[in-house]
Design a protein around this motif. Structure first.
Motif, PDB file in Angstrom:
ATOM      1  N   LYS A  23       1.017  -1.230  -0.458  1.00 52.01           N
ATOM      2  CA  LYS A  23      -0.025  -0.028  -0.137  1.00 52.01           C
ATOM      3  C   LYS A  23       1.142   1.270   0.059  1.00 52.01           C
ATOM      4  O   LYS A  23       1.225   1.556   0.419  1.00 52.01           O
ATOM      5  N   VAL A  24       0.927   1.751  -0.895  1.00 48.65           N
ATOM      6  CA  VAL A  24       1.813   3.436  -0.945  1.00 48.65           C
ATOM      7  C   VAL A  24       1.153   4.245  -1.416  1.00 48.65           C
ATOM      8  O   VAL A  24      -0.729   4.460  -1.779  1.00 48.65           O
ATOM      9  N   SER A  25       1.263   5.530  -0.544  1.00 47.62           N
ATOM     10  CA  SER A  25      -0.229   6.845  -0.205  1.00 47.62           C
ATOM     11  C   SER A  25       1.061   7.931  -1.872  1.00 47.62           C
ATOM     12  O   SER A  25       1.834   7.385  -1.984  1.00 47.62           O
ATOM     13  N   TYR A  26       0.507   8.768  -2.235  1.00 46.21           N
ATOM     14  CA  TYR A  26       0.877  10.023  -2.450  1.00 46.21           C
ATOM     15  C   TYR A  26       2.151  10.483  -1.750  1.00 46.21           C
ATOM     16  O   TYR A  26       3.377  10.914  -2.372  1.00 46.21           O
ATOM     17  N   SER A  27       1.910  10.341  -0.285  1.00 50.62           N
ATOM     18  CA  SER A  27       2.742  10.757   1.021  1.00 50.62           C
ATOM     19  C   SER A  27       4.125   9.905   0.665  1.00 50.62           C
ATOM     20  O   SER A  27       5.710  10.690   0.706  1.00 50.62           O
ATOM     21  N   LYS A  28       4.204   8.214  -0.015  1.00 54.07           N
ATOM     22  CA  LYS A  28       4.942   7.636   0.351  1.00 54.07           C
ATOM     23  C   LYS A  28       5.593   8.120  -0.907  1.00 54.07           C
ATOM     24  O   LYS A  28       7.069   7.649  -0.950  1.00 54.07           O
ATOM     25  N   ILE A  29       4.901   8.467  -2.164  1.00 51.56           N
ATOM     26  CA  ILE A  29       5.497   8.131  -3.318  1.00 51.56           C
ATOM     27  C   ILE A  29       6.178   9.538  -3.017  1.00 51.56           C
ATOM     28  O   ILE A  29       7.654   9.107  -3.859  1.00 51.56           O
ATOM     29  N   SER A  30       6.181  10.642  -2.511  1.00 54.63           N
ATOM     30  CA  SER A  30       6.821  11.568  -2.870  1.00 54.63           C
ATOM     31  C   SER A  30       7.833  11.490  -1.663  1.00 54.63           C
ATOM     32  O   SER A  30       9.085  12.095  -2.340  1.00 54.63           O
ATOM     33  N   ASP A  31       8.029  10.566  -0.837  1.00 55.43           N
ATOM     34  CA  ASP A  31       9.309  10.787  -0.604  1.00 55.43           C
ATOM     35  C   ASP A  31      10.099   9.368  -0.700  1.00 55.43           C
ATOM     36  O   ASP A  31      11.255  10.343  -0.812  1.00 55.43           O
ATOM     37  N   TYR A  32       9.524   8.656  -1.280  1.00 53.76           N
ATOM     38  CA  TYR A  32      10.665   8.278  -2.291  1.00 53.76           C
ATOM     39  C   TYR A  32      11.248   8.708  -3.280  1.00 53.76           C
ATOM     40  O   TYR A  32      12.673   8.434  -3.569  1.00 53.76           O
ATOM     41  N   GLN A  33      10.599   9.460  -3.838  1.00 56.36           N
ATOM     42  CA  GLN A  33      11.101  10.259  -4.903  1.00 56.36           C
ATOM     43  C   GLN A  33      12.226  10.849  -4.246  1.00 56.36           C
ATOM     44  O   GLN A  33      13.080  11.868  -5.319  1.00 56.36           O
ATOM     45  N   LYS A  34      12.251  11.840  -3.766  1.00 54.48           N
ATOM     46  CA  LYS A  34      13.485  12.506  -2.923  1.00 54.48           C
ATOM     47  C   LYS A  34      14.532  11.601  -2.973  1.00 54.48           C
ATOM     48  O   LYS A  34      15.594  11.743  -2.954  1.00 54.48           O
ATOM     49  N   GLN A  35      14.060  10.713  -1.993  1.00 57.74           N
ATOM     50  CA  GLN A  35      15.527   9.340  -1.536  1.00 57.74           C
ATOM     51  C   GLN A  35      15.253   9.400  -2.943  1.00 57.74           C
ATOM     52  O   GLN A  35      17.451   9.092  -3.093  1.00 57.74           O
ATOM     53  N   VAL A  36      15.035   9.191  -4.295  1.00 59.66           N
ATOM     54  CA  VAL A  36      15.636   8.305  -5.406  1.00 59.66           C
ATOM     55  C   VAL A  36      16.938   9.670  -5.839  1.00 59.66           C
ATOM     56  O   VAL A  36      17.623   9.567  -6.195  1.00 59.66           O
ATOM     57  N   THR A  37      15.983  10.774  -5.703  1.00 56.94           N
ATOM     58  CA  THR A  37      16.806  12.433  -6.226  1.00 56.94           C
ATOM     59  C   THR A  37      17.661  12.507  -5.704  1.00 56.94           C
ATOM     60  O   THR A  37      19.103  12.709  -6.070  1.00 56.94           O
ATOM     61  N   THR A  38      18.195  11.925  -3.969  1.00 55.49           N
ATOM     62  CA  THR A  38      19.305  12.379  -3.938  1.00 55.49           C
ATOM     63  C   THR A  38      20.223  11.082  -3.788  1.00 55.49           C
ATOM     64  O   THR A  38      21.412  11.625  -3.963  1.00 55.49           O
TER      65      THR A  38
END
Length: 299
Positions: free
Chosen positions: A99-114
């Protein structure tokens, strides 16, 4: 009165119909809203799933990129290992999250960018190190080539020096002329008879040579009998010739000043076996060179 009853019944039926129609409209609206919300929810779920897939793909790509980063720097290799482990850990977390939420996706995207930024920093750092290593290797190759050229030049100079020394040595070689070997009797008169010969006199002139070293010179004479045996008074009478020490028959020390110098060397046969008949060979040596040869014959 019946008319009034009929009119009332019609009004009641009309009211009921209106209520049914209203309820039907409300039901249609509710069903419509339900399907719209369901469609919107499905769209959101699909969008989140697509974002999740994209994040997984990016993380897989970043992890693979780390495999292509190579360096001989142990410190950077350790940092690469740690950074790649973080990428793989996040990838595993994303894969296992149902189960993935928009907030979780946003957090993952930030980590990927880093993590991508960290990888790019490594790429820049390793490229810089590799370029520097290539520059150092090129400089090292250039230094080796210069050293090799210098070594070849030194070898050439050494060969030229050796050749010059050999030329000078050959130029300084003493030369003899008027070389004559003869036997004399007890009255110092020349004789051709072996029984009367008491001495062998070797006479010659050291020729003028401005290149020859001045000073004391030792002239060695080797007298070979007709039976090819060397005449010598001691096995310790040796001198250096090329790479060998060889015996001599007689020797004479002279002082040479670069001008013509008359020299005589004697072999005293007193106390020695009587000279044999036949042809004798005389060779002269000085400064490591053979400087003359002659023969004489006794009867």
């Amino acid at each position: 009165m019946n008319d009034e009853l009929n009119t009332g019944a019609k009004k009641k039926d009309l009211r009921n119909n209106i209520i049914v129609i209203a309820l039907a409209v409300i039901l249609v609206v509710v069903v419509g809203l339900y399907f719209m919300q369901s469609r919107e929810h499905k769209s959101i779920v699909n969008e989140i799933s697509a974002e999740k897939d994209s994040i997984q793909f990016q993380l897989t790509e970043i992890a693979a990129s780390y495999d292509s980063l190579k360096t001989e720097n142990d410190t950077i290799n350790e940092q690469l290992f740690v950074a790649q482990a973080k990428v793989k850990d996040l990838l595993l977390e994303v894969e296992q999250t149902k189960k993935v939420s928009y907030s979780k996706i946003s957090d993952y995207q930030k980590q990927v960018t880093t993590l991508r930024g960290i990888m790019r920093d490594f790429v820049v750092q390793i490229d810089s190190l590799n370029r520097r290593n290539e520059e150092l290797m090129a400089e090292n190759l250039e230094v080796k080539q210069q050293f090799k050229q210098a070594e070849q030049r030194n070898q050439q100079l050494s060969q030229e020096k050796q050749q010059l020394q050999q030329n000078l040595k050959r130029a300084s070689k003493l030369e003899t002329r008027d070389l004559l070997a003869e036997t004399i009797n007890s009255r110092n008169k020349e004789t051709k008879f072996a029984k009367r010969a008491e001495k062998i006199r070797i006479y010659f002139i050291l020729g003028q040579n401005v290149a020859a070293e001045r000073g004391a010179k030792t002239i060695y004479a080797r007298i070979m009998r007709p039976d090819q045996l060397l005449m010598s008074k001691s096995e310790n009478n040796l001198f250096q010739f090329e790479d060998l020490k060889i015996q001599y028959s007689a020797m004479r020390e002279v002082v040479y000043e670069g001008k013509d110098l008359a020299v005589a060397i004697f072999w005293d046969n007193t106390g020695e076996p009587e000279l044999m008949t036949g042809t004798y060979t005389v060779n002269l040596f000085a400064d490591g060179f053979e400087i003359g040869e002659t023969t004489f014959t006794l009867q």
